[in-house]
Structure formats: C-alpha cells, structure tokens
Enzyme design. Structure first.
Site, PDB file in Angstrom:
ATOM      1  N   GLY A  11     -15.425  37.159  29.624  1.00  0.00           N
ATOM      2  CA  GLY A  11     -15.401  36.473  28.318  1.00  0.00           C
ATOM      3  C   GLY A  11     -15.171  34.987  28.492  1.00  0.00           C
ATOM      4  N   ARG A  72     -21.485  39.614  32.222  1.00  0.00           N
ATOM      5  CA  ARG A  72     -20.835  40.777  32.828  1.00  0.00           C
ATOM      6  C   ARG A  72     -21.886  41.373  33.761  1.00  0.00           C
ATOM      7  NH1 ARG A  72     -17.862  40.575  27.889  1.00  0.00           N
ATOM      8  NH2 ARG A  72     -15.730  40.184  28.547  1.00  0.00           N
ATOM      9  N   ASP A 103      -8.993  39.344  34.245  1.00  0.00           N
ATOM     10  CA  ASP A 103      -8.549  40.249  35.317  1.00  0.00           C
ATOM     11  C   ASP A 103      -9.710  40.976  35.997  1.00  0.00           C
ATOM     12  OD1 ASP A 103      -9.016  41.729  33.057  1.00  0.00           O
ATOM     13  OD2 ASP A 103      -7.196  42.960  33.211  1.00  0.00           O
ATOM     14  N   THR A 125      -9.162  33.042  29.738  1.00  0.00           N
ATOM     15  CA  THR A 125      -9.262  34.067  28.701  1.00  0.00           C
ATOM     16  C   THR A 125      -8.366  33.663  27.533  1.00  0.00           C
ATOM     17  OG1 THR A 125      -8.643  36.337  28.110  1.00  0.00           O
ATOM     18  CG2 THR A 125      -7.557  35.437  30.021  1.00  0.00           C
ATOM     19  N   ILE A 126      -8.847  33.887  26.306  1.00  0.00           N
ATOM     20  CA  ILE A 126      -8.041  33.446  25.154  1.00  0.00           C
ATOM     21  C   ILE A 126      -6.859  34.369  24.889  1.00  0.00           C
ATOM     22  CG2 ILE A 126      -9.985  32.293  24.019  1.00  0.00           C
ATOM     23  CD1 ILE A 126      -9.957  34.680  21.976  1.00  0.00           C
ATOM     24  N   ASP A 127      -6.887  35.585  25.452  1.00  0.00           N
ATOM     25  CA  ASP A 127      -5.902  36.613  25.074  1.00  0.00           C
ATOM     26  C   ASP A 127      -4.482  36.402  25.612  1.00  0.00           C
ATOM     27  OD1 ASP A 127      -7.866  37.859  23.700  1.00  0.00           O
ATOM     28  OD2 ASP A 127      -8.244  39.432  25.179  1.00  0.00           O
ATOM     29  N   ASP A 129      -3.398  37.532  28.347  1.00  0.00           N
ATOM     30  CA  ASP A 129      -2.992  38.877  28.777  1.00  0.00           C
ATOM     31  C   ASP A 129      -2.763  38.986  30.285  1.00  0.00           C
ATOM     32  OD1 ASP A 129      -5.623  38.508  29.435  1.00  0.00           O
ATOM     33  OD2 ASP A 129      -6.329  40.423  28.668  1.00  0.00           O
ATOM     34  N   ARG A 162      -2.121  36.303  -3.907  1.00  0.00           N
ATOM     35  CA  ARG A 162      -2.686  37.423  -3.155  1.00  0.00           C
ATOM     36  C   ARG A 162      -2.023  37.611  -1.790  1.00  0.00           C
ATOM     37  NH1 ARG A 162      -8.985  36.233  -4.558  1.00  0.00           N
ATOM     38  NH2 ARG A 162      -9.112  37.662  -6.322  1.00  0.00           N
ATOM     39  N   MET A 169      -8.003  38.496  17.545  1.00  0.00           N
ATOM     40  CA  MET A 169      -8.311  39.186  18.798  1.00  0.00           C
ATOM     41  C   MET A 169      -7.029  39.588  19.537  1.00  0.00           C
ATOM     42  SD  MET A 169     -11.743  37.440  20.307  1.00  0.00           S
ATOM     43  CE  MET A 169     -13.352  37.835  19.592  1.00  0.00           C
ATOM     44  N   ARG A 171      -6.610  43.114  22.263  1.00  0.00           N
ATOM     45  CA  ARG A 171      -6.675  44.578  22.271  1.00  0.00           C
ATOM     46  C   ARG A 171      -5.373  45.205  22.770  1.00  0.00           C
ATOM     47  NH1 ARG A 171     -12.126  44.044  24.000  1.00  0.00           N
ATOM     48  NH2 ARG A 171     -13.483  44.326  22.203  1.00  0.00           N
ATOM     49  N   GLU A 222      -6.178  43.008  16.749  1.00  0.00           N
ATOM     50  CA  GLU A 222      -7.214  44.055  16.665  1.00  0.00           C
ATOM     51  C   GLU A 222      -6.754  45.350  17.351  1.00  0.00           C
ATOM     52  OE1 GLU A 222     -10.862  43.098  18.848  1.00  0.00           O
ATOM     53  OE2 GLU A 222      -9.678  41.961  20.305  1.00  0.00           O
ATOM     54  N   ARG A 253     -13.210  32.351  19.885  1.00  0.00           N
ATOM     55  CA  ARG A 253     -13.590  32.061  21.268  1.00  0.00           C
ATOM     56  C   ARG A 253     -14.125  30.642  21.441  1.00  0.00           C
ATOM     57  NH1 ARG A 253     -16.088  36.352  24.231  1.00  0.00           N
ATOM     58  NH2 ARG A 253     -14.579  38.010  24.519  1.00  0.00           N
TER      59      ARG A 253
HETATM   60  P1  ADP Z   1     -12.833  39.527  32.457  1.00  0.00           P
HETATM   61  O1  ADP Z   1     -12.991  38.817  33.749  1.00  0.00           O
HETATM   62  O2  ADP Z   1     -12.845  38.598  31.291  1.00  0.00           O
HETATM   63  O3  ADP Z   1     -11.666  40.499  32.484  1.00  0.00           O
HETATM   64  P2  ADP Z   1     -14.665  41.790  32.805  1.00  0.00           P
HETATM   65  O4  ADP Z   1     -13.570  42.787  32.945  1.00  0.00           O
HETATM   66  O5  ADP Z   1     -15.842  42.134  31.975  1.00  0.00           O
HETATM   67  O6  ADP Z   1     -14.153  40.402  32.210  1.00  0.00           O
HETATM   68  O7  ADP Z   1     -15.150  41.418  34.284  1.00  0.00           O
HETATM   69  C1  ADP Z   1     -16.150  40.452  34.490  1.00  0.00           C
HETATM   70  C2  ADP Z   1     -17.012  40.863  35.663  1.00  0.00           C
HETATM   71  O8  ADP Z   1     -16.209  40.944  36.849  1.00  0.00           O
HETATM   72  C3  ADP Z   1     -17.642  42.237  35.547  1.00  0.00           C
HETATM   73  O9  ADP Z   1     -18.813  42.244  34.790  1.00  0.00           O
HETATM   74  C4  ADP Z   1     -17.931  42.558  37.017  1.00  0.00           C
HETATM   75  O10 ADP Z   1     -19.087  41.899  37.465  1.00  0.00           O
HETATM   76  C5  ADP Z   1     -16.722  41.940  37.705  1.00  0.00           C
HETATM   77  N1  ADP Z   1     -15.715  43.007  37.920  1.00  0.00           N
HETATM   78  C6  ADP Z   1     -14.865  43.537  37.012  1.00  0.00           C
HETATM   79  N2  ADP Z   1     -14.109  44.510  37.550  1.00  0.00           N
HETATM   80  C7  ADP Z   1     -14.492  44.618  38.846  1.00  0.00           C
HETATM   81  C8  ADP Z   1     -14.109  45.442  39.954  1.00  0.00           C
HETATM   82  N3  ADP Z   1     -13.160  46.379  39.834  1.00  0.00           N
HETATM   83  N4  ADP Z   1     -14.744  45.265  41.119  1.00  0.00           N
HETATM   84  C9  ADP Z   1     -15.694  44.317  41.264  1.00  0.00           C
HETATM   85  N5  ADP Z   1     -16.105  43.520  40.286  1.00  0.00           N
HETATM   86  C10 ADP Z   1     -15.522  43.649  39.097  1.00  0.00           C
END
Ligand code: ADP
Length: 320
Positions: A11, A72, A103, A125-127, A129, A162, A169, A171, A222, A253
């Site tokens: 994201g 992704r 993460d 990330t904005i969350d 988290d 009101r 956002m 989760r 959310e 975002r």
């Molecule tokens: P964020 O980084 O915001 O948490 P995602 O969880 O969608 O977003 O992860 C982004 C991208 O990182 C995924 O589309 C994938 O390409 C890669 N990724 C996520 N988890 C794994 C993993 N366990 N092993 C390898 N690549 C990963």
C-alpha cells in the site's frame, strides 16, 4: 557500494516520495549511482528500472503517492520469482536495495537479504501497525486528513444536531482512529483493541447529549465495525437521534505529506543509505523516542504492538 536501488511496495503512503528522494540524494552524497525500480517487486521481476540522479527526484517532496508506483506481486512469494528478481539486480550491478513498504514487503526484503542482496526496509504505511517503530511513514498525514474531515463534518453535524459515525482505515490497528479521534475531539473512539457494543457507543453519545452537546462524532476503525451497520443499530436503539455515517476510504492514503512525514521520509531514506554504505543488511529503519534507529527485520517484525491505553483513556476523559 557503487550502485544501489530503491522500490516502493504494498500500500502507498504519503511521504514515500520524500523517502525515494532521500535515497537518491543520500546515495549521490556517497558517490553511488541510484536506480528506482517501478511497481515494487513486480517491476523487479520484470526488470523495470530507471536511473535516479539528483534531478530526477526534483519536485516530488510535496507529492503524495509514489513516483515509482507500487504493486502487489504473488510471483515474488515464490523462489523462482525471487531468483528472477535477484538476477535482474545482479545484471545491473546493484549491490544494495532499499524497500519502502509494510510488513509484507519486509518479509520479501528479508528473503532477498538471505539470498545475498543487502536489503534495508523503510516502514511506509498509514496504519502505524509496525510495533518496532513509534511511527510509520504516512501515518501523520493520514491523521491530518481524518482530522480535516472531522472538522468539516462537525460543522454540519452541529448545525443539524446530529451524530456522525466516521469510519477510518485500520484493520487490526486502531492508531488512526485513536490519534485522529483524540485530536478531533471524538465523543467515542471505537478500535479493534477495545471492542464496544452499539449499546455502549450509544451510552457515550447520550452522555454527551445529556450534558448539553449538540452533536457528536464517533470515530470507528474499519477493523472494529462498519459505519453503515452501526448507524442503523444506533438508530434502532434510539430513534430520537439523527445519525449519519461517513466512510473516508482511500482519501486517507493520498494528499501532500505533512511536515512530519516529509521529515520522516527524508531522515529514513538518508539513514537507510548510510547503513547500507556501512555494510549493514537485513535491517529495518524506524523512529524510537524521536531518534532514527535500525533493527534486524525478523526481530523488528516480532515486536508486539501495544495499544496506547493511556492515550485512549485521556480521549475518554476529554469526551466528558
Ligand atoms: P505491505 O508491504 O503494505 O504489508 P503486502 O502484504 O501486500 O503489503 O506485501 C507487498 C508485497 O510484498 C506482496 O505483494 C509480495 O510481493 C511481497 N510479500 C509479502 N509477503 C511476502 C512473503 N511472505 N514472502 C515474500 N514476499 C512477500
């Protein structure tokens, strides 16, 4: 290190451009050539790389989103996918990589590190988290966007006497609702960490009304419920109330990054390059007690998020 690369993944969040700029200019400062990989790990597998000299990151500091775009990528989760990615990095002579993301992106970064590519993560990330860092890049801007919405909604809610249920956002992590709700004077803050029934939320709304408040705003994560459903439930419980819902969605975002996120993106990016230069790998950058720091990726991801109950309690006192 002569050649490094940077990508944004998962994201997007406001301040990512500030971090990309800082990697490019930080690298320039050390005499490195810096490359930008477009569309995250997907672009890495497809070899979508552009040169980033000092001038190619001009005029992006103030822009939301990410100039490198993000994606992704399922293929990157496979060994074959990661082998392709590594081969592309090697064919360009890249000796270090900065990954800006959440993460999931960090898990990918760790695996690349283990294959021999020095990799450093920046928490975008904005969350908010990610527990190892006090703040993630984009959180402050998103809080300010929510705050702006609260201010605007409050004008009309107050005029009509009101109640507004504002869904934001988050989760699994209620930080956006907590921080923006506190700053915006929410009558109730409903987060996944502190579940509340419609009845309990209604009691808080009534408490405000009975003490003379003409309107109130409930900020709802959310992950703790759905604004429309909650609006219906509260209306059913007390038909004398005029309740409306607002779902902020993707507005949270975007937008120009705040001062805090420009500073954070800039200092995170420059720091990431510096530790790459010093030979570090498999690390994630963060801010702890107002100081930029770095940690092992797995150690950092293991840190458990502790909900700021003190802040939550202060928000409750302020809603009296
Ligand atoms: P964020 O980084 O915001 O948490 P995602 O969880 O969608 O977003 O992860 C982004 C991208 O990182 C995924 O589309 C994938 O390409 C890669 N990724 C996520 N988890 C794994 C993993 N366990 N092993 C390898 N690549 C990963």
């Amino acid at each position: 290190l002569k050649k490094i690369a940077v990508l944004t993944s998962g994201g997007d969040s406001p301040g990512m451009n500030a971090a990309i700029r800082a990697v490019a200019r930080g690298g320039y400062n050390y005499g490195m050539s810096v490359y930008g990989i477009e569309r995250g790990y997907q672009g890495l597998i497809e070899d979508q790389m552009i040169g980033l000299d000092q001038r190619s990151v001009s005029n992006v500091l103030q822009r939301g989103g990410t100039m490198l775009r993000t994606a992704r990528c399922e293929e990157f989760k496979t060994v074959e996918g990661r082998k392709k990615a590594l081969a592309n990095l090697k064919s360009h002579g890249i000796e270090g990589l900065v990954v800006i993301g959440g993460d999931g992106s960090f898990m990918g970064a760790k695996l690349l590190s283990e294959m021999g590519m020095p990799t450093i993560g920046i928490p975008g990330t904005i969350d908010n988290d990610l527990a190892y860092t006090d703040f993630t890049l984009g959180f402050d801007t998103a809080c300010n966007t929510i705050l702006d919405a609260i201010n605007k909604v409050r004008d009309t809610m107050d005029s009509h006497e009101r109640v507004n249920i504002m869904e934001v956002m988050g989760r699994n992590c209620g930080d956006l609702a907590l921080h923006a709700g506190l700053a915006g004077g929410a009558q109730a803050i409903v987060v996944p960490e502190v579940p509340m029934t419609a009845k309990e939320i209604l009691a808080k709304i009534k408490e405000g009304k009975d003490s003379g408040k003409r309107s109130s705003i409930v900020v709802l994560s959310e992950g703790a419920g759905n604004a429309e459903t909650l609006t219906k439930e509260i209306t059913k419980l007390d038909s004398s109330l005029s309740v409306r819902s607002t779902v902020l969605g993707h507005i949270q975002r975007g937008g120009a990054p705040s001062m805090v996120d420009r500073r954070l993106g800039t200092t995170f990016g420059e720091y990431a390059v510096r530790i790459l230069k010093d030979g570090k790998s498999n690390r994630i950058v963060g801010i702890k007690d107002n100081k930029i720091m770095d940690m092992d990726i797995i150690e950092g991801l293991k840190v458990k998020k502790v909900f700021d109950k003190e802040l939550y309690d202060i928000a409750t006192i302020m809603a009296k």
